[in-house]
Design a protein around this motif. Sequence first.
Motif, PDB file in Angstrom:
ATOM      1  N   VAL A  52     -19.173  23.268  57.385  1.00 17.36           N
ATOM      2  CA  VAL A  52     -18.891  24.084  56.379  1.00 17.36           C
ATOM      3  C   VAL A  52     -19.104  23.400  54.644  1.00 17.36           C
ATOM      4  O   VAL A  52     -19.410  23.513  53.761  1.00 17.36           O
ATOM      5  CB  VAL A  52     -17.393  24.435  56.157  1.00 17.36           C
ATOM      6  CG1 VAL A  52     -17.409  25.748  55.549  1.00 17.36           C
ATOM      7  CG2 VAL A  52     -17.489  25.558  57.329  1.00 17.36           C
ATOM      8  N   ALA A  53     -18.249  22.151  54.996  1.00 18.39           N
ATOM      9  CA  ALA A  53     -17.596  21.695  53.505  1.00 18.39           C
ATOM     10  C   ALA A  53     -19.338  20.092  53.833  1.00 18.39           C
ATOM     11  O   ALA A  53     -18.957  19.695  52.290  1.00 18.39           O
ATOM     12  CB  ALA A  53     -16.535  21.067  53.646  1.00 18.39           C
ATOM     13  N   GLY A  54     -19.487  19.743  54.298  1.00 23.00           N
ATOM     14  CA  GLY A  54     -20.792  18.519  55.006  1.00 23.00           C
ATOM     15  C   GLY A  54     -20.249  17.299  54.761  1.00 23.00           C
ATOM     16  O   GLY A  54     -20.725  16.233  54.730  1.00 23.00           O
ATOM     17  N   THR A  55     -18.606  17.312  54.713  1.00 26.51           N
ATOM     18  CA  THR A  55     -18.007  16.402  55.671  1.00 26.51           C
ATOM     19  C   THR A  55     -17.162  16.749  56.361  1.00 26.51           C
ATOM     20  O   THR A  55     -16.399  18.247  56.761  1.00 26.51           O
ATOM     21  CB  THR A  55     -17.695  15.191  54.605  1.00 26.51           C
ATOM     22  OG1 THR A  55     -17.028  14.103  54.990  1.00 26.51           O
ATOM     23  CG2 THR A  55     -16.233  16.883  53.606  1.00 26.51           C
ATOM     24  N   ARG A 251     -23.393  29.691  45.616  1.00 22.74           N
ATOM     25  CA  ARG A 251     -22.145  29.380  46.447  1.00 22.74           C
ATOM     26  C   ARG A 251     -21.542  28.522  46.435  1.00 22.74           C
ATOM     27  O   ARG A 251     -20.184  28.333  46.313  1.00 22.74           O
ATOM     28  CB  ARG A 251     -22.601  29.664  48.300  1.00 22.74           C
ATOM     29  CG  ARG A 251     -23.472  30.719  48.598  1.00 22.74           C
ATOM     30  CD  ARG A 251     -23.951  30.468  49.777  1.00 22.74           C
ATOM     31  NE  ARG A 251     -25.773  30.234  49.554  1.00 22.74           N
ATOM     32  CZ  ARG A 251     -26.246  30.038  50.763  1.00 22.74           C
ATOM     33  NH1 ARG A 251     -25.778  30.750  52.286  1.00 22.74           N
ATOM     34  NH2 ARG A 251     -27.181  29.831  50.493  1.00 22.74           N
ATOM     35  N   GLY A 252     -22.234  27.016  45.992  1.00 20.77           N
ATOM     36  CA  GLY A 252     -20.999  26.333  45.419  1.00 20.77           C
ATOM     37  C   GLY A 252     -20.652  25.758  46.770  1.00 20.77           C
ATOM     38  O   GLY A 252     -21.071  25.836  47.814  1.00 20.77           O
ATOM     39  N   GLU A 253     -19.622  24.189  46.607  1.00 20.23           N
ATOM     40  CA  GLU A 253     -19.334  23.518  47.093  1.00 20.23           C
ATOM     41  C   GLU A 253     -18.288  24.096  47.854  1.00 20.23           C
ATOM     42  O   GLU A 253     -17.678  24.879  47.527  1.00 20.23           O
ATOM     43  CB  GLU A 253     -18.824  21.724  46.956  1.00 20.23           C
ATOM     44  CG  GLU A 253     -20.257  21.242  46.574  1.00 20.23           C
ATOM     45  CD  GLU A 253     -19.984  19.755  46.166  1.00 20.23           C
ATOM     46  OE1 GLU A 253     -18.609  19.398  46.879  1.00 20.23           O
ATOM     47  OE2 GLU A 253     -19.500  19.600  44.815  1.00 20.23           O
ATOM     48  N   TRP A 254     -17.785  24.054  49.078  1.00 22.61           N
ATOM     49  CA  TRP A 254     -16.613  24.800  49.595  1.00 22.61           C
ATOM     50  C   TRP A 254     -15.226  24.091  49.098  1.00 22.61           C
ATOM     51  O   TRP A 254     -15.093  22.542  49.211  1.00 22.61           O
ATOM     52  CB  TRP A 254     -16.006  23.969  51.230  1.00 22.61           C
ATOM     53  CG  TRP A 254     -14.948  24.890  52.209  1.00 22.61           C
ATOM     54  CD1 TRP A 254     -15.823  25.783  52.613  1.00 22.61           C
ATOM     55  CD2 TRP A 254     -14.193  24.208  52.062  1.00 22.61           C
ATOM     56  NE1 TRP A 254     -13.996  26.894  53.446  1.00 22.61           N
ATOM     57  CE2 TRP A 254     -13.268  25.537  52.320  1.00 22.61           C
ATOM     58  CE3 TRP A 254     -13.220  23.082  51.631  1.00 22.61           C
ATOM     59  CZ2 TRP A 254     -11.751  25.538  52.687  1.00 22.61           C
ATOM     60  CZ3 TRP A 254     -11.872  22.954  51.406  1.00 22.61           C
ATOM     61  CH2 TRP A 254     -10.891  24.203  52.326  1.00 22.61           C
ATOM     62  N   GLY A 255     -14.872  24.968  48.981  1.00 20.15           N
ATOM     63  CA  GLY A 255     -13.780  24.432  48.130  1.00 20.15           C
ATOM     64  C   GLY A 255     -13.327  23.875  46.137  1.00 20.15           C
ATOM     65  O   GLY A 255     -12.542  23.945  45.627  1.00 20.15           O
ATOM     66  N   HIS A 256     -15.134  24.634  45.725  1.00 22.69           N
ATOM     67  CA  HIS A 256     -14.590  24.782  44.526  1.00 22.69           C
ATOM     68  C   HIS A 256     -13.881  25.767  43.649  1.00 22.69           C
ATOM     69  O   HIS A 256     -13.514  26.641  44.395  1.00 22.69           O
ATOM     70  CB  HIS A 256     -16.238  25.117  44.340  1.00 22.69           C
ATOM     71  CG  HIS A 256     -16.690  26.367  44.529  1.00 22.69           C
ATOM     72  ND1 HIS A 256     -16.185  27.076  43.361  1.00 22.69           N
ATOM     73  CD2 HIS A 256     -17.806  27.526  44.484  1.00 22.69           C
ATOM     74  CE1 HIS A 256     -16.866  28.877  43.521  1.00 22.69           C
ATOM     75  NE2 HIS A 256     -17.255  28.667  44.302  1.00 22.69           N
TER      76      HIS A 256
END
Length: 318
Positions: A52-55, A251-256
């Motif tokens: 989801v967040a890429g990390t 959509r941007g990054e998770w938590g933007h």
Amino acid sequence: MPTSRTHGTLIGVDHIGVGVSDMERSLAFYGRVGFTEIAFDHDGPLPGLEDVAGTGDVSARVVLLRSSNATELGPASIKLVHRTDRTPPPTPEGLAWGEPGICEVCLHVKDQPAMYRRMLDEVGATSLMEPDESLVPPLDTRCSMSYVADPDGAKIEMIDWADLQQGWPAEPGFQGVNHVAFGVADIERSRDFYRELGFTGQLFETDGVLESMDHWYAPRTPPSQRMMLLTNPHGGGLEPVQHTPPSPDMRGEWGHVGPFEFAIGARNLDLALAHLDSLGVALRGEPQEIDLGGGATWRYAYFQDPDGLYVCVTEVRA
């Protein structure tokens, strides 16, 4: 298993996730619109977000806020997220309304024009759209709405379904989250998909250019917007939006910073995930459980909808 039982494990939109740059400032702002009940305040690692967040090393302060005046038309909550493992990612540049991604936080209010004026005069919020009223098809339901910005510039819609709340008398004011809006590529596909997740009602459907939003898209040409409000009897609703011509992915990054996700509530997460599996909907990562202390728990898992939007399924016992 009967359909009503499987839908019953999923209970509508539980909350909208909003990324913030200053948690205390945002808590004060959302407290002014009625979100004064803190279900939990977690500060630490958030496991299971690799896809989801890429990390896999996500940490954040997460505060789930419930409205002290929630009603049948404002049953859902707000989850404020401030990433602490890195500087909170910025709002996608050029985000207007209805592109792929999360558009807004929609609050239900009674006496919307007065609440709009209160937000400007007493809270100091920035106006994004002045009060407007119309009858929406196919039932000619009276809808009154306006927009202001939260401290990070996120769009906050204030909507008053005056015809619907006649049977639920309430004092003027804010009543919790009514729905979340998000952009899709094929609105019929989205409607079919979310009906299987319990969003079996539909309040309205419109198609055309909403001129009061035109300035949000500058310098782009405003698109035509087809939208509908899908409802669930147990929680908040969904408002998918399809642009013609298609708009850029926002959509941007998770938590933007700003609205970045929504969560569908579950009475029992295990049964809800079994229902998703029966539909062929795969999880993105393993289900997680966070011990909130005092016997309270927060469980969650993620899947992707037909447009690749990450959607959270959550069971909060707090």
